[in-house]
Design a protein around this motif. Sequence first.
Motif, PDB file in Angstrom:
ATOM      1  N   ILE A 151       0.857  -1.188   0.000  1.00 13.08           N
ATOM      2  CA  ILE A 151       0.000   0.000   0.000  1.00 13.08           C
ATOM      3  C   ILE A 151       0.893   1.238   0.000  1.00 13.08           C
ATOM      4  O   ILE A 151       1.782   1.373   0.835  1.00 13.08           O
ATOM      5  N   ASP A 152       0.668   2.128  -0.985  1.00 10.47           N
ATOM      6  CA  ASP A 152       1.499   3.332  -1.117  1.00 10.47           C
ATOM      7  C   ASP A 152       0.665   4.396  -1.834  1.00 10.47           C
ATOM      8  O   ASP A 152       0.563   4.403  -3.053  1.00 10.47           O
ATOM      9  N   PRO A 153       0.045   5.296  -1.030  1.00  4.68           N
ATOM     10  CA  PRO A 153      -0.812   6.323  -1.646  1.00  4.68           C
ATOM     11  C   PRO A 153      -0.102   7.151  -2.710  1.00  4.68           C
ATOM     12  O   PRO A 153      -0.720   7.623  -3.656  1.00  4.68           O
ATOM     13  N   GLU A 154       1.234   7.349  -2.536  1.00  6.64           N
ATOM     14  CA  GLU A 154       1.976   8.146  -3.518  1.00  6.64           C
ATOM     15  C   GLU A 154       1.982   7.464  -4.897  1.00  6.64           C
ATOM     16  O   GLU A 154       2.100   8.126  -5.926  1.00  6.64           O
ATOM     17  N   LYS A 155       1.888   6.131  -4.884  1.00  9.86           N
ATOM     18  CA  LYS A 155       1.836   5.383  -6.154  1.00  9.86           C
ATOM     19  C   LYS A 155       0.398   5.022  -6.518  1.00  9.86           C
ATOM     20  O   LYS A 155       0.165   4.193  -7.406  1.00  9.86           O
ATOM     21  N   ASP A 156      -0.557   5.618  -5.806  1.00  5.34           N
ATOM     22  CA  ASP A 156      -1.982   5.398  -6.068  1.00  5.34           C
ATOM     23  C   ASP A 156      -2.387   3.952  -5.783  1.00  5.34           C
ATOM     24  O   ASP A 156      -3.238   3.390  -6.454  1.00  5.34           O
ATOM     25  N   VAL A 157      -1.752   3.357  -4.759  1.00  7.18           N
ATOM     26  CA  VAL A 157      -2.182   2.042  -4.253  1.00  7.18           C
ATOM     27  C   VAL A 157      -2.683   2.297  -2.838  1.00  7.18           C
ATOM     28  O   VAL A 157      -1.894   2.384  -1.890  1.00  7.18           O
ATOM     29  N   ASN A 158      -3.996   2.431  -2.725  1.00  3.84           N
ATOM     30  CA  ASN A 158      -4.566   2.918  -1.466  1.00  3.84           C
ATOM     31  C   ASN A 158      -5.105   1.819  -0.568  1.00  3.84           C
ATOM     32  O   ASN A 158      -5.285   2.031   0.637  1.00  3.84           O
ATOM     33  N   THR A 159      -5.417   0.660  -1.124  1.00  2.00           N
ATOM     34  CA  THR A 159      -6.015  -0.398  -0.312  1.00  2.00           C
ATOM     35  C   THR A 159      -5.386  -1.744  -0.647  1.00  2.00           C
ATOM     36  O   THR A 159      -4.708  -1.900  -1.684  1.00  2.00           O
ATOM     37  N   ILE A 160      -5.632  -2.711   0.200  1.00  2.46           N
ATOM     38  CA  ILE A 160      -5.169  -4.085  -0.044  1.00  2.46           C
ATOM     39  C   ILE A 160      -5.798  -4.619  -1.326  1.00  2.46           C
ATOM     40  O   ILE A 160      -5.136  -5.286  -2.129  1.00  2.46           O
ATOM     41  N   GLU A 161      -7.075  -4.309  -1.495  1.00  2.00           N
ATOM     42  CA  GLU A 161      -7.787  -4.800  -2.686  1.00  2.00           C
ATOM     43  C   GLU A 161      -7.147  -4.277  -3.971  1.00  2.00           C
ATOM     44  O   GLU A 161      -6.998  -5.016  -4.946  1.00  2.00           O
ATOM     45  N   GLU A 162      -6.748  -2.990  -3.973  1.00  2.21           N
ATOM     46  CA  GLU A 162      -6.103  -2.411  -5.161  1.00  2.21           C
ATOM     47  C   GLU A 162      -4.756  -3.071  -5.429  1.00  2.21           C
ATOM     48  O   GLU A 162      -4.389  -3.331  -6.589  1.00  2.21           O
ATOM     49  N   ALA A 163      -4.016  -3.342  -4.354  1.00  4.30           N
ATOM     50  CA  ALA A 163      -2.707  -3.997  -4.508  1.00  4.30           C
ATOM     51  C   ALA A 163      -2.893  -5.403  -5.069  1.00  4.30           C
ATOM     52  O   ALA A 163      -2.171  -5.821  -5.996  1.00  4.30           O
ATOM     53  N   LEU A 164      -3.847  -6.150  -4.518  1.00  3.17           N
ATOM     54  CA  LEU A 164      -4.100  -7.517  -4.997  1.00  3.17           C
ATOM     55  C   LEU A 164      -4.561  -7.523  -6.455  1.00  3.17           C
ATOM     56  O   LEU A 164      -4.100  -8.340  -7.264  1.00  3.17           O
ATOM     57  N   GLN A 165      -5.463  -6.584  -6.791  1.00  2.00           N
ATOM     58  CA  GLN A 165      -5.971  -6.546  -8.165  1.00  2.00           C
ATOM     59  C   GLN A 165      -4.853  -6.240  -9.165  1.00  2.00           C
ATOM     60  O   GLN A 165      -4.758  -6.844 -10.226  1.00  2.00           O
ATOM     61  N   GLY A 166      -3.988  -5.301  -8.794  1.00  2.00           N
ATOM     62  CA  GLY A 166      -2.859  -4.977  -9.669  1.00  2.00           C
ATOM     63  C   GLY A 166      -1.942  -6.166  -9.866  1.00  2.00           C
ATOM     64  O   GLY A 166      -1.496  -6.445 -10.992  1.00  2.00           O
ATOM     65  N   ALA A 167      -1.657  -6.896  -8.777  1.00  2.00           N
ATOM     66  CA  ALA A 167      -0.792  -8.086  -8.878  1.00  2.00           C
ATOM     67  C   ALA A 167      -1.448  -9.156  -9.737  1.00  2.00           C
ATOM     68  O   ALA A 167      -0.788  -9.821 -10.552  1.00  2.00           O
ATOM     69  N   LYS A 168      -2.770  -9.324  -9.582  1.00  2.00           N
ATOM     70  CA  LYS A 168      -3.483 -10.331 -10.389  1.00  2.00           C
ATOM     71  C   LYS A 168      -3.479  -9.957 -11.880  1.00  2.00           C
ATOM     72  O   LYS A 168      -3.368 -10.822 -12.738  1.00  2.00           O
ATOM     73  N   ASP A 169      -3.583  -8.651 -12.145  1.00  2.00           N
ATOM     74  CA  ASP A 169      -3.520  -8.210 -13.539  1.00  2.00           C
ATOM     75  C   ASP A 169      -2.165  -8.548 -14.154  1.00  2.00           C
ATOM     76  O   ASP A 169      -2.082  -8.947 -15.323  1.00  2.00           O
ATOM     77  N   ILE A 170      -1.098  -8.393 -13.377  1.00  2.00           N
ATOM     78  CA  ILE A 170       0.249  -8.712 -13.876  1.00  2.00           C
ATOM     79  C   ILE A 170       0.377 -10.208 -14.144  1.00  2.00           C
ATOM     80  O   ILE A 170       0.883 -10.628 -15.198  1.00  2.00           O
ATOM     81  N   ILE A 171      -0.116 -11.025 -13.210  1.00  5.64           N
ATOM     82  CA  ILE A 171      -0.044 -12.488 -13.396  1.00  5.64           C
ATOM     83  C   ILE A 171      -0.846 -12.900 -14.623  1.00  5.64           C
ATOM     84  O   ILE A 171      -0.407 -13.728 -15.429  1.00  5.64           O
ATOM     85  N   ALA A 172      -2.033 -12.316 -14.796  1.00  4.83           N
ATOM     86  CA  ALA A 172      -2.887 -12.651 -15.944  1.00  4.83           C
ATOM     87  C   ALA A 172      -2.172 -12.344 -17.263  1.00  4.83           C
ATOM     88  O   ALA A 172      -2.197 -13.141 -18.203  1.00  4.83           O
ATOM     89  N   LEU A 265      -6.711 -18.252  -5.721  1.00  2.95           N
ATOM     90  CA  LEU A 265      -6.445 -16.957  -6.333  1.00  2.95           C
ATOM     91  C   LEU A 265      -5.900 -17.150  -7.757  1.00  2.95           C
ATOM     92  O   LEU A 265      -6.313 -16.458  -8.686  1.00  2.95           O
ATOM     93  N   LEU A 266      -4.982 -18.127  -7.934  1.00  4.06           N
ATOM     94  CA  LEU A 266      -4.412 -18.368  -9.261  1.00  4.06           C
ATOM     95  C   LEU A 266      -5.467 -18.877 -10.232  1.00  4.06           C
ATOM     96  O   LEU A 266      -5.441 -18.529 -11.423  1.00  4.06           O
ATOM     97  N   ARG A 267      -6.399 -19.704  -9.735  1.00  2.00           N
ATOM     98  CA  ARG A 267      -7.477 -20.174 -10.616  1.00  2.00           C
ATOM     99  C   ARG A 267      -8.332 -18.997 -11.083  1.00  2.00           C
ATOM    100  O   ARG A 267      -8.720 -18.916 -12.253  1.00  2.00           O
ATOM    101  N   GLU A 268      -8.611 -18.119 -10.159  1.00  6.28           N
ATOM    102  CA  GLU A 268      -9.400 -16.926 -10.503  1.00  6.28           C
ATOM    103  C   GLU A 268      -8.662 -16.075 -11.544  1.00  6.28           C
ATOM    104  O   GLU A 268      -9.251 -15.604 -12.513  1.00  6.28           O
ATOM    105  N   VAL A 269      -7.344 -15.926 -11.341  1.00  3.29           N
ATOM    106  CA  VAL A 269      -6.537 -15.138 -12.283  1.00  3.29           C
ATOM    107  C   VAL A 269      -6.497 -15.824 -13.647  1.00  3.29           C
ATOM    108  O   VAL A 269      -6.605 -15.175 -14.701  1.00  3.29           O
ATOM    109  N   ALA A 270      -6.321 -17.166 -13.660  1.00  6.53           N
ATOM    110  CA  ALA A 270      -6.248 -17.914 -14.923  1.00  6.53           C
ATOM    111  C   ALA A 270      -7.555 -17.799 -15.699  1.00  6.53           C
ATOM    112  O   ALA A 270      -7.545 -17.649 -16.927  1.00  6.53           O
ATOM    113  N   GLU A 271      -8.687 -17.862 -14.987  1.00  8.14           N
ATOM    114  CA  GLU A 271      -9.987 -17.703 -15.662  1.00  8.14           C
ATOM    115  C   GLU A 271     -10.104 -16.322 -16.283  1.00  8.14           C
ATOM    116  O   GLU A 271     -10.593 -16.170 -17.412  1.00  8.14           O
ATOM    117  N   ASP A 272      -9.649 -15.315 -15.545  1.00 10.09           N
ATOM    118  CA  ASP A 272      -9.679 -13.945 -16.069  1.00 10.09           C
ATOM    119  C   ASP A 272      -8.770 -13.820 -17.295  1.00 10.09           C
ATOM    120  O   ASP A 272      -9.143 -13.221 -18.302  1.00 10.09           O
TER     121      ASP A 272
END
Length: 720
Positions: A151-172, A265-272
Motif C-alpha cells: 500500500i502506497d498512496p503516492e503510487k496510487d495504491v490505497n487499499t489491499i484490494e487495489e494492490a491484490l488486483q494490480g498483482a493479479k492483472d500482472i499475473i494474468a 487466487l491463481l485459478r481466478e486469475v487464470a480464468e480472467d
Amino acid sequence: MDKIIETLSKELNVRPEHAGAVVSLLDEGNTVPFIARYRKEQHGTMDDQTIRTLADRLQYLRGLEQRKNEVIAAVTALEKLTPELESAVMNAATMAEVEDLYRPYRPKRRTRAGIAREKGLEPLAKLLFTGLDDDGKITKESAESLAGGYIDPEKDVNTIEEALQGAKDIIAEDLSDDAEIRKKLRERIQQGGALKSSANTEEDTVYRLYYDFQESLKKLQSHQILAMDRGEREGVLKVSVLSGEFGPVQVMLQKVYSRHPFMELLREVAEDAWDRLIFPSLEREIRKELTERAAEQAIHTFALNLRPLLMQPPVKSKVTLGFDPAYRTGCKLAVVDGTGKVLETAVIYPTKPHNQTEKSKAVLKKLCDKHKVECIAIGNGTASRESEIFISEFIKEYPSNLSYMVVSEAGASVYSASKLGAEEFPDFDVSLRSAVSIARRLQDPLAELVKIDPKAIGVGQYQHDMPQARLSETLDGVVEDCVNAVGVDLNTASPSLLRRVAGITPTVAKNVTVYREENGSFKTRRELLKVPKLGPKAFEQCAGFLRVPESRQVLDRTAVHPESYKAAEKLLEICGYTLKDVGSLFELDKRLKELGTDKAAEACGVGVPTLRDIAAELQKPGRDPRDQLPPPILRTDVMDIADLKPGMKLTGTVRNVVDFGAFVDIGVHQDGLVHISQLSDRFVRDPSLVVKVGDIVEVTVLEVDERKKRISLSMKKQAQ
C-alpha cells in the motif's frame, strides 16, 4: 541456408542437392519454365509446379529466418536475451511460434498490468504466483497480508484490494504472454474446437445454410470458411470460435504445484486471463489462420482449374463464327479465318423483343456461305439459351456440315473494354470485340485467354476475397507455365502472348512486335538478340520456347534450346541421320536404345533427361501437348432442362471444379453439379484428384429442379 534447403528437401520429398540447385538457379534470376525444361540434370527432373511450390516455400522460410533475426535483435537491445530464448526462437518452425516467443518483449499499449507494474506491484505478483518466501519456502502469510506491504498512496495504491488486483492483472498478462501456454491452448482448440455461425438477420439470403451452422475446425472446408467470412463482412452472420471441451485453467496452471498456498487466487486469475486476454487473442489468430488456409486452398483450386482450361485442345484452322448473344441490342457476329483474322462482322436480332428470326437466318446464311464457316462459337452470357436454340434450328436447315459449341465468355467484356482490345480493334465497338474473342476462344483458348486477367476467367470461387497479390502471382505462374509448355510462334504471337514467355517482359514483348513490323518476320532465333532490351540472359530464358517456322535452321522450329543445337546435331550423326531427316526419324528410339542412352548422352555432352527431350523434339518438331487431349464437344442440336429425366445418360464437359464437386456442361445451358459424393464409386477426398476443367465425362441425371434450375448428376458407374 543449409537448414532451409534441408526443410525444402523433406517437405517436397526431393534430394537436398536438387533442392539446393533450384534455389541457386532461382537466385541467379532463372525463370521457373526455363529451370523445369532446360536444367533437368541439376534438379532431378522436377516439374514446373513442384519448382513453383519450392519457390513459394523458399520465400516463406527466408521471411521466417529474417523475422527470427529481427526478434533476437529486438530482445538483445532490451538486454533480455537468454541462450534458452535464442535457441527457442531459432528452432521455431512457424511465424506463430516466433511471435509467441516475442510476445512478452513486444512494446505494448498501456494495459492494466502495465499500470500495475508502474505502481511497483510486480514483486507482489511474483510472490503470489510462486507462493514462496525469500528463503524459497512456501509462505505462511495470507495474500492480504502480503498485499498490505505494498500500500502506497503516492503510487496510487490505497487499499489491499487495489494492490491484490494490480498483482493479479500482472499475473494474468504473464500467463497470456507465455509462449508454451499459448501453444498448448492453441493446439487444444485446433483439435477439439469448432466454428459456429448464426443469423444476424431474419431475411432470406444466400447464406441461409449458415444461419445455424457449426463444424469442427479440423473438418471445415475452405468454401465454408470463405462463405462465413463474407457473410460476416456483409453483416448477415455472426461467427465465433468454440474452444471445445477442455479445461483451459488446468492447462495454464499445469506447472503450479498442488500445495500452492494461493491456488484459488491463481485459478481466478487464470480464468480472467483466459476470458479477457488469451481466448479473444487466440480466436483472432485461429480465424486468421483459417481464412489464410482457406484462401490458399481456393487459390490452389483456381490454379488447378485454370491450367486445363488454358490447355484445352484448340479447334485448329477452322473458319469460325463468334456469336455474342444479347436481347435488345442484338446479337453480334464476327467471322474469323483459320488463323483468327477477322473477315466480317454483323449484328442480327433473333431474340426478344425483336424476334427477327427469318431475317437473322438470312444474314447468318450469307456469312456462312461467303466465308465457308465450319463452326460457331456461342457466348454463354445473357440470351445464350435463346441464341443456342436459334443456331440449332439454323443448322438443321443449313445444307452443309456445321456445328456449334457454347463457349465461356468469362472475362470477354473485360478484354473488350480494355486498352489492349481497343488497340487490337480500334474501329470495333465493345460488343463486336467480344464476338471476335468468343470465336478465337474456340480456335485457340490459350492464345486468346492470355489477353485477360486470369482472375476474370471464372474458374474459381471467392476470387475477390483472396489476397489479390498472391492470387495474381499464382495465376500468372500458371499462365506462364502453360504458354511455355505449348511454345509460341515468334512471327505471329501477340504482345499479350509474348509477355508470358519466360524471360520476356511486357516492354520486350512490345519491342519484339515493333521489330517484326519494321524488319519483317524473324528468320532465326539468334535474330532476337537484335531486339532492344533483349540481352543474352533474356535470350537464354526465352529462346527455347519461341518457334521460328520460317527459319532454314530446322532446330529453330523445335523446343530444342540453342545451347543444345550441337548436342542435337551430334545425336543425329551418331544415329545415322542429318538435320534434313528431322520430323521423320521413325527409328531414332530404336537406334538410341542400341547405342545405349547413357553412352549417347555422354557422346553428345548432355545429361540423359536433356537427351530424351532432344530426341522427342527431333521426332515431332514443335509438338503441341494439347493435341494429345480429347477434342472439345461440338454440338448440332440443343436440349432443354425440361427434356432431362432422372436416369438419362449424357456426355458433358467439366466447366469448374470446387471443394464440394464439379460443374458439368451437358448442353442444356445450365451446368449440372456432380457432388463430391457422386464423383466416383470410391471415397473422394479432393475432387481435383478425380476430374479437371475440360474433361469429357459420362454422367447420369439424378434429379432436376426446373424452378431453381438445379441439375444433380452422378459419375458413379452404379448410377449408370
